[in-house]
Design a protein around this motif. Structure first.
Motif, PDB file in Angstrom:
ATOM      1  N   PRO A 534      29.647  77.139  18.604  1.00 12.47           N
ATOM      2  CA  PRO A 534      29.757  75.747  18.138  1.00 12.47           C
ATOM      3  C   PRO A 534      30.933  75.518  17.201  1.00 12.47           C
ATOM      4  CG  PRO A 534      27.917  76.839  17.084  1.00 12.47           C
ATOM      5  CD  PRO A 534      28.398  77.765  18.153  1.00 12.47           C
ATOM      6  N   LEU A 535      31.334  76.554  16.450  1.00 13.97           N
ATOM      7  CA  LEU A 535      32.478  76.370  15.563  1.00 13.97           C
ATOM      8  C   LEU A 535      33.766  76.224  16.360  1.00 13.97           C
ATOM      9  CD1 LEU A 535      31.548  78.823  12.689  1.00 13.97           C
ATOM     10  CD2 LEU A 535      31.719  76.339  12.549  1.00 13.97           C
ATOM     11  N   VAL A 536      33.880  76.979  17.453  1.00 15.01           N
ATOM     12  CA  VAL A 536      35.052  76.829  18.314  1.00 15.01           C
ATOM     13  C   VAL A 536      35.072  75.418  18.907  1.00 15.01           C
ATOM     14  CG1 VAL A 536      36.148  77.619  20.440  1.00 15.01           C
ATOM     15  CG2 VAL A 536      35.209  79.284  18.840  1.00 15.01           C
ATOM     16  N   ILE A 537      33.898  74.968  19.352  1.00 13.73           N
ATOM     17  CA  ILE A 537      33.810  73.624  19.938  1.00 13.73           C
ATOM     18  C   ILE A 537      34.167  72.557  18.907  1.00 13.73           C
ATOM     19  CG2 ILE A 537      32.162  71.919  20.827  1.00 13.73           C
ATOM     20  CD1 ILE A 537      32.820  73.898  22.916  1.00 13.73           C
ATOM     21  N   VAL A 538      33.619  72.709  17.704  1.00 13.81           N
ATOM     22  CA  VAL A 538      33.933  71.755  16.644  1.00 13.81           C
ATOM     23  C   VAL A 538      35.435  71.772  16.353  1.00 13.81           C
ATOM     24  CG1 VAL A 538      33.700  71.487  14.145  1.00 13.81           C
ATOM     25  CG2 VAL A 538      31.661  71.629  15.565  1.00 13.81           C
ATOM     26  N   LEU A 540      37.786  72.561  18.463  1.00 15.28           N
ATOM     27  CA  LEU A 540      38.452  71.900  19.586  1.00 15.28           C
ATOM     28  C   LEU A 540      38.411  70.385  19.411  1.00 15.28           C
ATOM     29  CD1 LEU A 540      37.141  74.058  22.579  1.00 15.28           C
ATOM     30  CD2 LEU A 540      39.546  73.694  22.030  1.00 15.28           C
ATOM     31  N   PHE A 541      37.262  69.866  18.990  1.00 16.06           N
ATOM     32  CA  PHE A 541      37.168  68.413  18.798  1.00 16.06           C
ATOM     33  C   PHE A 541      38.092  67.947  17.669  1.00 16.06           C
ATOM     34  CE2 PHE A 541      32.947  68.444  21.057  1.00 16.06           C
ATOM     35  CZ  PHE A 541      33.316  67.547  22.036  1.00 16.06           C
TER      36      PHE A 541
ATOM     37  N   VAL B 399      31.297  65.747  14.931  1.00 18.22           N
ATOM     38  CA  VAL B 399      31.405  67.118  14.434  1.00 18.22           C
ATOM     39  C   VAL B 399      30.237  67.454  13.501  1.00 18.22           C
ATOM     40  CG1 VAL B 399      32.772  68.472  12.800  1.00 18.22           C
ATOM     41  CG2 VAL B 399      33.883  67.422  14.777  1.00 18.22           C
ATOM     42  N   ILE B 402      27.078  67.989  15.520  1.00 18.06           N
ATOM     43  CA  ILE B 402      27.040  69.294  16.191  1.00 18.06           C
ATOM     44  C   ILE B 402      26.697  70.397  15.192  1.00 18.06           C
ATOM     45  CG2 ILE B 402      28.412  71.048  17.393  1.00 18.06           C
ATOM     46  CD1 ILE B 402      30.109  68.764  18.557  1.00 18.06           C
ATOM     47  N   TYR B 406      23.066  72.205  15.236  1.00 19.79           N
ATOM     48  CA  TYR B 406      23.122  73.591  15.697  1.00 19.79           C
ATOM     49  C   TYR B 406      22.550  74.539  14.645  1.00 19.79           C
ATOM     50  CZ  TYR B 406      24.945  78.061  17.312  1.00 19.79           C
ATOM     51  OH  TYR B 406      25.053  79.357  17.723  1.00 19.79           O
ATOM     52  N   VAL B 635      37.084  67.113  25.313  1.00 20.56           N
ATOM     53  CA  VAL B 635      37.955  67.149  24.125  1.00 20.56           C
ATOM     54  C   VAL B 635      38.987  66.020  24.158  1.00 20.56           C
ATOM     55  CG1 VAL B 635      39.786  68.471  22.982  1.00 20.56           C
ATOM     56  CG2 VAL B 635      37.642  69.577  23.586  1.00 20.56           C
ATOM     57  N   PHE B 639      38.144  60.960  22.835  1.00 15.70           N
ATOM     58  CA  PHE B 639      39.075  60.211  21.982  1.00 15.70           C
ATOM     59  C   PHE B 639      39.755  59.090  22.760  1.00 15.70           C
ATOM     60  CE2 PHE B 639      38.700  64.469  20.107  1.00 15.70           C
ATOM     61  CZ  PHE B 639      37.990  64.069  18.982  1.00 15.70           C
TER      62      PHE B 639
END
Lengths: 717, 717
Positions: A534-538, A540-541, B399, B402, B406, B635, B639
């Motif tokens: 989830p940190l990678v996904i966050v 990426l966002f 963010v 998530i 999570y 991603v 936006f």
């Protein structure tokens, strides 16, 4: 032995700089035109110099503070002998110099180009091309010189701790971002403001001397399109070079590479190879440039294309020699050479894509011109959707370049992923090695744009404007090409830099049991940047957000400043009697001041977003999120950049197409609609779009510079 | 025991549908207005029905073919008892029905709302809100019914092979995408065409009966904003539900979860929990809706907000009951309940963000109105940069949602990542459970928009238009909210679906030694979707491209169709004598035909891009690239969607703000500039922007449906 190769690179860089001086002398020997032309050119030159001086006074102290912080918090901690701080200062200083020299040359070339246009297309084309050549050679010369000298001075430090060279990239990209953003705001505040009142309301031509914003507009072309673009392409070259060098050092330290390859890279070959590709690009650019001659009568775009292809072919031949010199007749050498060819083909391919979507010879621009018949709104929609559409072929080029270059290296090394990425970085380097010719073709654009302005303001005889107008339209396309070129390099370099980033993170964690515990890892296990985290996904966002959010500041800044400019021009038209009859002189200085003030004040917010966000994400959410941010910013950024730069150029050329007499030509509602589209496209193509490249590079380099500190101090994993 | 809970969900769905019927009867009992109003409403209703019938005839056979292919290539191969094909058919059919019923209700509500507006704001607001309520309840009722019945029928198949339920989501999202795209093109071709000639050139008001495109415009509101939006939100609900169910099944099969949790989930609790959250949302939406009363005199947006908050609070209370019923007083239950609260807060937060950026009460829209003073170009830049800016707070909400959701699940389960993702999916489900009230507030928009049209066309007394105009402006904001709501759910659901995707890939590979060899894996090692893999990166780029490329087709389609519409309207103004004096009737049918034909013809290209790209990437580049594509599309997609929907609504309301008399009001150059911005914003907010949500969902569901085949047959790893 390897020292020698590094010296070859220094020699290549000096050849580029010497050639730049020769071109400059040649340009300066040309006729400057009549006194009125000289007067205008001088006013523009003074405005541009004054702005850059003021700007450097603002960003100089900022850079000095950052250099000290880097020295204290990075260099002293990792024992790198000041390499990171020195790199930062060298990178920043050369970026500023490249921008300044480029600007200084182009302002001196434009009146001469206007004068040459009186002799015909070929003369004007050649002169503008040479002026651009000065800038191209300065950019790549200083770029290669800085990287080569840094390599020679610090090669042992680099090999033991590759990321120290990132300071050079951070300095280059930070200053480039400042210059891109402020230059972009300056130029478009003036341009948009001048166009709205001048062309749309008062119905006077572009660059008409009665327009109070006209000098500011011309200054803007120089500080935005020349100084900003020069600093930007310079940093692209530098950042790409250091990405390859870092990867080369990582490959050298990788114990799993096959012995057949290991035996070939005992003397820093992987570190100097990119520098020699740079030399090949300089020589190719010089030789290819000779193709542009005064005897050219028509189709300037076609002629510039041929020059580009000649340069590319020559560069490839020299690339082969460099490969042979370093790697002999090994398969590994051939593989890297093949990747270099991929990179050169990328340049030609994106050039074709940009040409198709932005030149009025093809369907997309004609479609926009056609849509202008039914209002500014349909013109907007046509241009915007054209920009959106242009992202697809650009993406295909990008994706193919990645896959092919990666698998070349991966396959030749018996499935070594690191060599796969190194191979991709070589393709990127080969792409960037053509900076010289690309910049010659690009800076040619603002030079003719300015020459165009001088032709109009000096009231030169009819026929001259047609020449400079045709070259100006070509310049719109070549500018779009360069932006695509820079963005493509940002996307490709980001992959290499991400590899360096994650391997630095993991090497550091592996070296300390307490860090292993902090990151919940057991021995031999590495931190994986996987899409299920989830940190990678966050990350990426957040990365995906940045180009959008960053652009909002730039477009809003242009809007705000243009709003002030419009009101000022309207005020002058109303309050200065005789201005419209040409009897009274407008107050040009007031408009220059509006642009200058706006450009410097509006720089702060986007610059802070670009610098603070990666540090905040890194220190709070940790390296996983920061890694995601790096990739996320590229995934959304390249497409937003392609959209904005291609749409902007397409709008501009749709307007020019109508001005050639299509759909009724000038002074029709169709033309008015097209002018609106062009006005919207201005900050797209010259402010926000190109700044995304700098943004991505700053995010990359700041993260690499601070990565070791971030791994230690991150709050959340 | 678990069967009982599934039946509770069915009962909840039926309550929603029964309540929809009650609302419908209530609406139909209201006064339809004078014969002229009835005549107009009938014309709109016939046009809308005719279009949907034609559309279903086009997409019905396509869906049938896909169902057969799914049965042959998926169901027969994995022995799933036809579950995937049946799910596809049910999902697709209910999507079509939800769209149809929604449209049928809103066309019947609009003339009655126009009539009610003669009695005052409260009456009109209540009626439009109830009409929207029918649609909201139909959407969530059918959504929950479909998923619950499918669950009851196939629960054992789901537990052994969770992805079989994806067929339901694929059917729902494919049809929703068709309806979104074609409805979006239909409505904006008419709207843009009508506005350009009517408002800008002829200077007649919006919805003036002399405008030949006016009926097409009103039909468009119904097929785009009602049928399209209904199908879209329906599929969001369905896809989110199935994402949670798939994850729940994966958690049930995970051997590493702590025994304290394992003992709580022996009876499919994780599968029925999302369904019960849906029931809570239905009940909350019904009860909160009672707050909207005829006695309301002002600030409709504030009143709608209060209704939303009441619904949210009631839903949370019932969520608590559902949690207690399934998980007792366990920490695990409390944790899931906390995630549900996060999801509900997301709805309120994005509603606030959309309101701030799109309502004329706040700075952004006022900034756009101010910028309209200096031309359409500055208006356009102001709106576009506002849209860009709105992405930042939206991203912050995303963010935080998530990370918090999570970590709630991750922490309570002793660091189980799968339960972390399940917890995020519960937040998404809780968000979507409020579909009923959100749709009531949203569909209210097109109903008042149509009522507005009827007021104008029927020439009702002054004062009525003010009421419907005020409600229409609120409708712009609520529409933006719903789009943000749908996009946010797409982003959140994508994370769950990606988890399901990668675990399906890995389970399949692990089960076969030949697949292990094919994917270069050793026993116990799984395929990692890491950012250092070039295929993942390439997938991210292709995914990042898709929203941009997909949007280009939609905006271009609207531009082309609007161009035809403008020329047709211009032709009628010129060739039909007496049309401008109101003596001759325009040929409305011709304009309806242009929209219809364009909408159906232009559907093919974007639909093919959405369906073919993931299959091509999957079968050629393999599951790693396809995984990258799924995340990459989100991603960049979220936006781009926030940008387009918020900018579009902001432009529309900036125009309305000027029409209230600011900056000179109607018939000024400022207003003309604002009309241009609104026209550009139309396809942004009603065609391309909202279609991105459907695109992301189609990419997700098609990939899940075909994942097992892709793993077997991928050419490159």
């Amino acid at each position: 032995m390897s020292l020698d190769y590094g010296l070859i690179a220094v020699a290549g860089a000096l050849i580029g700089l010497v050639y730049a001086s020769i071109l400059l002398l040649n340009v300066r020997a040309q006729d400057k035109g009549n006194p009125r032309m000289v007067e205008i050119a001088d006013a523009v030159r003074q405005g541009a110099s004054a702005f850059l001086n003021r700007e450097y006074k603002v960003i100089g102290p900022v850079a000095a503070v950052i250099a000290i912080l880097i020295y204290v918090f990075i260099d002293m901690r990792i024992g790198s002998n000041g390499a990171v701080a020195v790199g930062f200062i060298v990178g920043a200083a050369l970026s500023a110099i490249a921008g300044y020299v480029g600007m200084a040359t182009t302002v001196r070339t434009s009146s001469r180009t206007a004068q040459a246009a009186r002799k015909g297309l070929g003369s004007a084309l050649t002169l503008a091309f040479r002026g651009g050549g000065v800038m191209g050679m300065v950019v790549i010369g200083f770029g290669l010189l800085g990287v080569s000298l840094f390599y020679l001075a610090y090669q042992n430090v680099i090999i033991s701790n590759p990321v120290v060279i990132a300071g050079l990239g951070f300095g280059a990209s930070l200053i480039a971002m400042f210059m891109r953003v402020s230059g972009g705001i300056y130029t478009k505040a003036a341009d948009v403001g001048a166009d709205i009142v001048g062309k749309t309301e008062a119905g006077i031509p572009e660059d008409d001397p009665r327009n109070p914003a006209v000098i500011a507009d011309n200054v803007g072309d120089n500080v935005g399109d020349c100084a900003g673009m020069g600093a930007d392409v310079y940093e692209s070259f530098v950042v790409t070079s250091i990405a390859v060098i870092i990867l080369g050092a990582l490959v050298m330290g990788d114990k799993s590479i096959p012995s057949s390859i290991a035996s070939l890279i005992t003397k820093n070959e992987l570190l100097v190879y990119p520098l020699l590709l740079g030399v090949a690009g300089i020589l190719g650019s010089i030789l290819g440039g000779f193709y542009i001659r005064k005897s050219i009568k028509k189709n300037p775009m076609g002629e510039l294309n041929i020059a580009l292809i000649i340069s590319a072919v020559i560069a490839i031949i020299i690339d082969f020699a460099a490969t042979y010199l370093l790697f002999g007749t090994s398969n590994f050498g051939y593989a890297l050479f093949a990747s270099a060819i991929v990179g050169v083909i990328v340049v030609i391919a994106i050039e074709r894509v940009a040409d198709y979507f932005t030149s009025y010879k093809y369907k997309p621009v004609k479609f926009i011109a056609e849509a202008s018949q039914t209002s500014a709104a349909t013109n907007f929609l046509a241009g915007f959707s054209t920009g959106l559409q242009s992202t697809a072929p650009s993406a295909v080029v990008l994706v193919l370049a990645i896959i092919i270059s990666y698998y070349i290296g991966y396959t030749v090394s018996g499935s070594n992923a690191l060599i796969g990425v190194y191979s991709t970085s070589i393709a990127t380097m080969a792409e960037l090695s053509l900076t010289g010719i690309i910049m010659s073709i690009d800076a040619f654009g603002p030079i003719t744009d300015n020459a165009n302005g001088i032709v109009e303001m000096a009231g030169l005889e009819s026929g001259v404007r047609e020449v400079t107008d045709e070259l100006d339209a070509v310049g719109n396309t070549t500018k779009a090409t360069t932006k695509a070129f820079a963005v493509m390099s940002a996307a490709l370099a980001a992959i290499s830099i991400f590899e360096a980033f994650q391997s630095t993170v993991n090497n550091q964690i592996q070296a300390s049991t307490s860090l292993m515990a902090k990151y919940h890892l057991v021995a031999g296990q590495s931190l994986s940047f996987t899409l299920t985290d989830p940190l990678v996904i966050v990350g990426l966002f957040i990365g995906g957000l940045l180009p959008f959010y960053f652009s909002s500041f730039l477009i809003q800044a242009v809007g705000r400043a243009a709003f002030k400019m419009v009101n000022e021009v309207r005020r002058q038209f109303k309050e200065i009697p005789g201005i419209m009859e040409g009897k009274a002189k407008p107050d040009y200085a007031k408009c220059v001041d509006i642009s200058t003030t706006a450009a410097l004040r509006e720089l702060a917010a986007p610059a802070l977003v670009a610098v603070i966000t990666p540090l905040l994400v890194g220190f709070v959410l940790g390296p996983l999120a920061l890694g995601g941010l790096l990739i996320g910013s590229v995934v959304s950024g390249v497409f937003l950049a392609f959209l904005m730069t291609n749409a902007g150029a397409a709008w501009d050329n749709a307007k020019k197409y109508i001005e050639l007499g299509n759909y009724g030509g000038k002074k029709t509602p169709v033309h008015a609609a097209a002018v609106m589209g062009d006005t919207v496209g201005d900050p797209f193509k010259d402010t926000a779009g190109p700044a995304i490249n700098s943004l991505i590079k700053v995010l990359n380099t700041i993260s690499i510079v601070f990565v070791t500190t971030i791994v230690l101090f991150a709050l959340l994993v």
